[in-house]
Design a protein around this motif. Sequence first.
Motif, PDB file in Angstrom:
ATOM      1  N   PRO A 224       0.907  -1.093   0.359  1.00  0.00           N
ATOM      2  CA  PRO A 224      -0.084  -0.259   0.067  1.00  0.00           C
ATOM      3  C   PRO A 224       0.870   1.191  -0.370  1.00  0.00           C
ATOM      4  CG  PRO A 224      -0.702  -1.799   1.690  1.00  0.00           C
ATOM      5  CD  PRO A 224       0.464  -2.305   1.071  1.00  0.00           C
ATOM      6  N   ILE A 225       0.268   2.410  -0.680  1.00  0.00           N
ATOM      7  CA  ILE A 225       1.391   3.130  -0.848  1.00  0.00           C
ATOM      8  C   ILE A 225       1.739   4.136   0.174  1.00  0.00           C
ATOM      9  CG2 ILE A 225      -0.475   5.426  -1.245  1.00  0.00           C
ATOM     10  CD1 ILE A 225       1.527   5.937  -3.965  1.00  0.00           C
ATOM     11  N   ALA A 226       0.462   3.856   1.346  1.00  0.00           N
ATOM     12  CA  ALA A 226       1.211   4.969   2.644  1.00  0.00           C
ATOM     13  C   ALA A 226       2.157   3.747   3.452  1.00  0.00           C
ATOM     14  CB  ALA A 226      -0.290   4.561   3.552  1.00  0.00           C
ATOM     15  N   ILE A 227       2.298   2.944   3.250  1.00  0.00           N
ATOM     16  CA  ILE A 227       3.731   2.316   4.032  1.00  0.00           C
ATOM     17  C   ILE A 227       4.668   2.227   2.422  1.00  0.00           C
ATOM     18  CG2 ILE A 227       2.237   1.284   5.845  1.00  0.00           C
ATOM     19  CD1 ILE A 227       2.653  -1.173   4.361  1.00  0.00           C
ATOM     20  N   ALA A 228       4.859   2.261   1.167  1.00  0.00           N
ATOM     21  CA  ALA A 228       6.113   2.199   0.530  1.00  0.00           C
ATOM     22  C   ALA A 228       6.771   3.262   0.993  1.00  0.00           C
ATOM     23  CB  ALA A 228       5.644   3.106  -0.916  1.00  0.00           C
ATOM     24  N   GLY A 229       6.752   3.678   1.964  1.00  0.00           N
ATOM     25  CA  GLY A 229       8.289   4.856   2.332  1.00  0.00           C
ATOM     26  C   GLY A 229       8.846   4.337   3.153  1.00  0.00           C
ATOM     27  N   GLN A 230       8.706   2.901   3.838  1.00  0.00           N
ATOM     28  CA  GLN A 230       8.575   2.417   4.987  1.00  0.00           C
ATOM     29  C   GLN A 230      10.116   1.744   4.419  1.00  0.00           C
ATOM     30  OE1 GLN A 230       6.098   0.065   7.395  1.00  0.00           O
ATOM     31  NE2 GLN A 230       4.928   2.301   8.228  1.00  0.00           N
TER      32      GLN A 230
ATOM     33  N   GLY B 224      -0.130  -2.057  -6.541  1.00  0.00           N
ATOM     34  CA  GLY B 224      -0.863  -1.572  -5.811  1.00  0.00           C
ATOM     35  C   GLY B 224      -2.152  -0.928  -6.626  1.00  0.00           C
ATOM     36  N   THR B 225      -3.262  -1.229  -5.591  1.00  0.00           N
ATOM     37  CA  THR B 225      -4.893  -0.921  -6.082  1.00  0.00           C
ATOM     38  C   THR B 225      -5.062   0.829  -6.094  1.00  0.00           C
ATOM     39  OG1 THR B 225      -7.427  -0.418  -5.047  1.00  0.00           O
ATOM     40  CG2 THR B 225      -5.538  -0.894  -3.982  1.00  0.00           C
ATOM     41  N   GLU B 226      -3.495   1.045  -5.313  1.00  0.00           N
ATOM     42  CA  GLU B 226      -4.111   2.761  -5.599  1.00  0.00           C
ATOM     43  C   GLU B 226      -3.184   3.468  -6.202  1.00  0.00           C
ATOM     44  OE1 GLU B 226      -3.088   0.534  -2.487  1.00  0.00           O
ATOM     45  OE2 GLU B 226      -4.269   2.002  -1.065  1.00  0.00           O
TER      46      GLU B 226
ATOM     47  N   TYR C  74      -9.863   2.748  -9.003  1.00  0.00           N
ATOM     48  CA  TYR C  74      -9.068   2.736  -7.514  1.00  0.00           C
ATOM     49  C   TYR C  74      -9.349   2.396  -6.374  1.00  0.00           C
ATOM     50  CZ  TYR C  74      -6.812   5.524  -4.795  1.00  0.00           C
ATOM     51  OH  TYR C  74      -5.024   6.518  -3.766  1.00  0.00           O
ATOM     52  N   GLY C  75      -9.014   1.345  -5.767  1.00  0.00           N
ATOM     53  CA  GLY C  75      -9.184   1.001  -3.981  1.00  0.00           C
ATOM     54  C   GLY C  75      -9.422   0.033  -4.050  1.00  0.00           C
ATOM     55  N   PHE C  76     -10.405  -1.208  -5.371  1.00  0.00           N
ATOM     56  CA  PHE C  76     -10.747  -1.759  -5.930  1.00  0.00           C
ATOM     57  C   PHE C  76     -10.294  -3.169  -5.449  1.00  0.00           C
ATOM     58  CE2 PHE C  76     -14.436   0.693  -6.411  1.00  0.00           C
ATOM     59  CZ  PHE C  76     -15.316   0.406  -5.561  1.00  0.00           C
TER      60      PHE C  76
ATOM     61  N   GLY D 132      -9.228  -3.082  -8.795  1.00  0.00           N
ATOM     62  CA  GLY D 132      -7.833  -2.553  -9.709  1.00  0.00           C
ATOM     63  C   GLY D 132      -6.623  -3.229  -9.092  1.00  0.00           C
ATOM     64  N   ALA D 133      -6.206  -3.455  -7.836  1.00  0.00           N
ATOM     65  CA  ALA D 133      -5.259  -4.400  -7.457  1.00  0.00           C
ATOM     66  C   ALA D 133      -5.169  -5.114  -8.533  1.00  0.00           C
ATOM     67  CB  ALA D 133      -5.512  -4.782  -6.199  1.00  0.00           C
ATOM     68  N   VAL D 134      -5.883  -5.919  -9.279  1.00  0.00           N
ATOM     69  CA  VAL D 134      -5.448  -6.791 -10.680  1.00  0.00           C
ATOM     70  C   VAL D 134      -4.881  -6.288 -11.704  1.00  0.00           C
ATOM     71  CG1 VAL D 134      -6.773  -8.804 -12.029  1.00  0.00           C
ATOM     72  CG2 VAL D 134      -7.063  -8.835  -8.995  1.00  0.00           C
ATOM     73  N   ARG D 135      -5.925  -5.487 -11.995  1.00  0.00           N
ATOM     74  CA  ARG D 135      -5.155  -4.046 -13.531  1.00  0.00           C
ATOM     75  C   ARG D 135      -4.147  -3.731 -12.802  1.00  0.00           C
ATOM     76  NH1 ARG D 135      -9.960  -2.202 -16.252  1.00  0.00           N
ATOM     77  NH2 ARG D 135     -12.045  -3.070 -15.504  1.00  0.00           N
ATOM     78  N   SER D 136      -3.556  -3.920 -11.435  1.00  0.00           N
ATOM     79  CA  SER D 136      -2.372  -2.668 -11.291  1.00  0.00           C
ATOM     80  C   SER D 136      -1.088  -4.202 -11.869  1.00  0.00           C
ATOM     81  CB  SER D 136      -2.295  -1.558  -9.579  1.00  0.00           C
ATOM     82  OG  SER D 136      -2.033  -3.162  -8.893  1.00  0.00           O
ATOM     83  N   GLY D 137      -1.459  -4.790 -10.971  1.00  0.00           N
ATOM     84  CA  GLY D 137      -0.861  -6.658 -11.239  1.00  0.00           C
ATOM     85  C   GLY D 137      -0.072  -6.538 -12.993  1.00  0.00           C
ATOM     86  N   GLU D 138      -1.140  -6.625 -13.359  1.00  0.00           N
ATOM     87  CA  GLU D 138      -1.054  -6.691 -14.256  1.00  0.00           C
ATOM     88  C   GLU D 138      -0.480  -6.434 -15.373  1.00  0.00           C
ATOM     89  OE1 GLU D 138      -5.196  -7.650 -16.282  1.00  0.00           O
ATOM     90  OE2 GLU D 138      -4.590 -10.259 -15.485  1.00  0.00           O
TER      91      GLU D 138
END
Length: 452
Positions: A263-269, A420-422, A428-430, A433-439
């Motif tokens: 998730p983009i919220a924790i990508a900075g970790q 990632g769905t974001e 976006y958020g579903f 959306g996550a599947v689309r982003s992976g493809e």
Amino acid sequence: MGDADYIVIGAGFAGLTAALRLTQAGHSVLVMEARDRPGGRTFTEVGVDNSYIDHGGTWIGPGQDRIHGLMAEFGVPSYKQYVDGESMMLVDGKIYRYGGTIPWSMRPWVSGNLATAFLELRRMCASIPVEAPWEAARARRWDATTLAQWLERHVPVRRARSLLEMALAGSYTSAATELSLLFVVYQLASAGGPDFVLGVEGAAEDARPVGGMGALYHQMAARVADGLCLRAPARSISQDRAGVTVRCDGREVRGSRVIVSVPIAIAGQIIYEPALPADRSLLHQRMPSGAVLKCHALYDEPFWRADGLTGQSAAPETAAAVTIDAGMHQGGPGVLAIVNEGPTARRLTRMAPADREAAITEALAHRFGPNALVPERFTQQDWTVERYSGGGMISHAPPGVLTEFGHALRPPCGRIHWAGTETSAVMYGFVDGAVRSGERAAREVLAADAVA
Ligand SMILES: Cc1cc2nc3c(=O)[nH]c(=O)nc-3n(C[C@H](O)[C@H](O)[C@H](O)COP(=O)(O)OP(=O)(O)OC[C@H]3O[C@@H](n4cnc5c(N)ncnc54)[C@H](O)[C@@H]3O)c2cc1C
């Protein structure tokens, strides 16, 4: 020579889909997953009697073609959400029963104001280019406005405003004051508009996979099992001219490219060497997640159905803000899912679990009658403390972020690709959306290496 052609970080739907497509294209892939299970923000608990509870992402809807495509690929059928009856709205202690999306049984000025607000949102969505919402004609103005400000101006009827605020801000599990109006309209537009995102039948909560989301993600994980490393949180990624090195606790792996699907919220970790370009790095600091608490009350039978109720209800500022029937595809116990979001979720998570359960079941009994007070079983999934989700349901953009940093959401940074769905312009958020982003990320990686 690396440990694998490609490394994927995260085994949620985005990461698993990317890994699956790369494997199918004949490449070796290592999937580094922090948790001891795949699924990420979807999490299906299966009982000894094959009953299933989805503690995270659950529903699918028409137009979500990529998740439906995967379900067809793995032979997972779907079943329709139970909608045979009336839903309930509770405002100022009064209960209104209604059918459809707009509660027309409320006072006409309340329903009328809700209907005009929906019209306005539809109109705004139509002006959003979902691939680049920051280029919308009114992008700057809307990005300088919070959802709360827009509601204040466009939804003058207090009851209508509090319902719409709960529905909209609730979708992003945050307070309306935290959300950029541009972000809200973009997310709605990415899924076809407010009727889809906030609706049930023929919309975002139209159906469920038989067996829950786990019926799909476990099969996907099995397909990439040779390369799936659980309990392997990525701590740093370094890239050089020849490839990438990913360091996890106690393990270091090397590949040609890496897809980061956290998730983009924790990508900075994760520490990136060399440092990421400024806009991507600062984006990681600017897209937080919200708070969501999802509970399930299980009963001998779905008694609300006999009362002509769908089980769906909305009640701002109560301990059971949103409820929905979460029964299985055939028979089994009656299951009510209770979803609390944003400030309500944070307030509830400060309570002891037993007090929280009591507060929620009391709210249910007020709505559904005394049968609701004592469930056979009560589950609580607090996503706010899930370290590897960083909250839930999804990361959002506060004011000013999309217009300044949105352009950095998808472009790869050298050998680091983002999923990632974001990162999905559509849904976006579903889960879809996550599947689309992976493809998309898998295609991107293959295209980059084909050119190199
Ligand atoms: C309560 C709730 C209800 C929801 N309801 C719905 C719904 O009904 N329908 C719908 O379509 N969507 C719903 N969603 C949203 C949906 O679940 C998400 O959009 C989707 O699951 C996101 O998938 P993802 O692969 O992008 O991210 P994730 O599922 O978050 O996957 C990211 C993965 O990365 C892993 N990870 C994180 N950090 C690291 C690290 N450093 N190293 C290695 N691994 C790491 C995580 O453990 C996780 O497995 C809901 C979400 C929640 C929380």
